[in-house]
Design an enzyme around this catalytic site. Structure first.
Site, PDB file in Angstrom:
ATOM      1  N   ASP A  16       6.910   4.026   3.669  1.00  0.00           N
ATOM      2  CA  ASP A  16       7.099   5.182   4.547  1.00  0.00           C
ATOM      3  C   ASP A  16       8.592   5.264   4.874  1.00  0.00           C
ATOM      4  OD1 ASP A  16       6.320   7.270   6.255  1.00  0.00           O
ATOM      5  OD2 ASP A  16       5.830   5.941   7.899  1.00  0.00           O
ATOM      6  N   ARG A  26     -10.331   1.058   5.900  1.00  0.00           N
ATOM      7  CA  ARG A  26      -9.626   0.515   4.733  1.00  0.00           C
ATOM      8  C   ARG A  26     -10.535   0.404   3.512  1.00  0.00           C
ATOM      9  NH1 ARG A  26      -4.824  -2.063   6.602  1.00  0.00           N
ATOM     10  NH2 ARG A  26      -4.994  -2.905   8.702  1.00  0.00           N
ATOM     11  N   ASP A  38       0.826  -1.207   0.000  1.00  0.00           N
ATOM     12  CA  ASP A  38       0.000   0.000   0.000  1.00  0.00           C
ATOM     13  C   ASP A  38       0.862   1.261   0.000  1.00  0.00           C
ATOM     14  OD1 ASP A  38       0.925  -0.494   2.597  1.00  0.00           O
ATOM     15  OD2 ASP A  38      -0.999  -0.138   3.569  1.00  0.00           O
ATOM     16  N   LYS A  49       5.858   7.747   0.400  1.00  0.00           N
ATOM     17  CA  LYS A  49       6.142   8.962   1.186  1.00  0.00           C
ATOM     18  C   LYS A  49       7.649   9.168   1.158  1.00  0.00           C
ATOM     19  CE  LYS A  49       2.701   8.906   4.831  1.00  0.00           C
ATOM     20  NZ  LYS A  49       2.493   8.702   6.280  1.00  0.00           N
TER      21      LYS A  49
HETATM   22  P1  IMP Z   1       7.502   1.599   6.786  1.00  0.00           P
HETATM   23  O1  IMP Z   1       8.098   0.331   7.325  1.00  0.00           O
HETATM   24  O2  IMP Z   1       7.856   2.782   7.654  1.00  0.00           O
HETATM   25  O3  IMP Z   1       7.830   1.850   5.338  1.00  0.00           O
HETATM   26  O4  IMP Z   1       5.939   1.477   6.985  1.00  0.00           O
HETATM   27  C1  IMP Z   1       5.112   0.936   6.060  1.00  0.00           C
HETATM   28  C2  IMP Z   1       3.785   0.580   6.706  1.00  0.00           C
HETATM   29  O5  IMP Z   1       3.348   1.593   7.620  1.00  0.00           O
HETATM   30  C3  IMP Z   1       2.715   0.490   5.646  1.00  0.00           C
HETATM   31  O6  IMP Z   1       2.621  -0.809   5.140  1.00  0.00           O
HETATM   32  C4  IMP Z   1       1.482   0.939   6.395  1.00  0.00           C
HETATM   33  O7  IMP Z   1       0.861  -0.183   7.006  1.00  0.00           O
HETATM   34  C5  IMP Z   1       1.963   1.860   7.482  1.00  0.00           C
HETATM   35  N1  IMP Z   1       1.774   3.294   7.123  1.00  0.00           N
HETATM   36  C6  IMP Z   1       2.746   4.191   6.848  1.00  0.00           C
HETATM   37  N2  IMP Z   1       2.228   5.409   6.586  1.00  0.00           N
HETATM   38  C7  IMP Z   1       0.894   5.272   6.690  1.00  0.00           C
HETATM   39  C8  IMP Z   1      -0.218   6.186   6.509  1.00  0.00           C
HETATM   40  O8  IMP Z   1      -0.071   7.394   6.197  1.00  0.00           O
HETATM   41  N3  IMP Z   1      -1.461   5.676   6.691  1.00  0.00           N
HETATM   42  C9  IMP Z   1      -1.676   4.369   7.044  1.00  0.00           C
HETATM   43  N4  IMP Z   1      -0.683   3.477   7.198  1.00  0.00           N
HETATM   44  C10 IMP Z   1       0.586   3.924   7.031  1.00  0.00           C
HETATM   45 MG    MG Z   2      -0.983  -0.566   8.469  1.00  0.00          MG
END
Ligand code: IMP
Ligand code: MG
Length: 187
Positions: free
Chosen positions: A106, A168, A103, A134
């Site tokens: 981040d 969702r 999805d 992001k």
């Molecule tokens: P990362 O490991 O920091 O890249 O986080 C990724 C996960 O964080 C995604 O698969 C989402 O489940 C969650 N996530 C990050 N940003 C958002 C957001 O703005 N809304 C909802 N879920 C998010």
């Molecule tokens: Mg999540």
């Protein structure tokens, strides 16, 4: 429980723009792997809606699989690279063209760990398809081959993405006004 209308600050990506971009991504994947087949691996649960729309736009032979991971990070963000598999694949990925369907990316920690865990299983190719990126929050570098939209550093929901497990199901991507969102108090 609040209705989303009570805390949404804006619709960042409306349904039509999502669907148009997903069509383009499906066509791109179909071109890149023409005369081959792909295995789409959906990372649960956020990637579900994206997977089901994306697969309909791919014209080459396509299989799907699901996996789930959890990170030990607290709150809405995963803050460390400490990711473990909570639901593993039912199939071998050896010698297959694997595309991870996520999805949102981040910090990048989640997908980076998944990439590492899967690459040792010797897929033929292993690439990432993320609906949202992001980019300015990235902490580890990950190669995103297919990216739907690069978005600003705001907390978003809908189209697979949750706030505390809800919302969702909405067909668009919205931005949360954190001053208006009230988490449920669990007793
Ligand atoms: P990362 O490991 O920091 O890249 O986080 C990724 C996960 O964080 C995604 O698969 C989402 O489940 C969650 N996530 C990050 N940003 C958002 C957001 O703005 N809304 C909802 N879920 C998010
Ligand atoms: Mg999540």
């Amino acid at each position: 429980m609040q209705k989303y209308e009570e805390f949404i600050s804006e619709i960042l990506i409306p349904q039509e723009r999502l669907q148009q971009r997903i069509k383009e991504l499906g066509e791109e994947i179909s071109r890149d792997f023409a005369n081959e087949s792909v295995l789409l691996i959906c990372i649960l649960r956020g990637g579900v809606m994206f997977l089901t729309d994306l697969m309909r736009q791919i014209s080459i032979p396509t299989a799907i699989e699901f996996m789930a991971v959890s990170s030990y990070g607290v709150g809405r963000r995963s803050t460390s690279g400490d990711v473990r598999i909570t639901l593993d694949l039912n199939t071998s990925i050896e010698d297959r063209n694997v595309i991870l369907v996520e999805d949102i990316i981040d910090s990048g920690h989640t997908i980076h760990s998944v990439l590492e865990m899967l690459s040792v299983r010797r897929p033929k190719t292993l690439s990432i398809c993320a609906l949202l990126d992001k980019a300015e929050r990235r902490e580890v570098d990950v190669p995103v081959r297919y990216c739907g939209f690069t978005i600003p550093n705001k907390f978003v929901f809908g189209y697979g993405l949750d706030i505390d497990d809800y919302y969702r199901n909405l067909p668009f991507i919205g931005v949360v006004d954190l001053d208006k969102y009230q988490p449920e108090v669990k007793s």
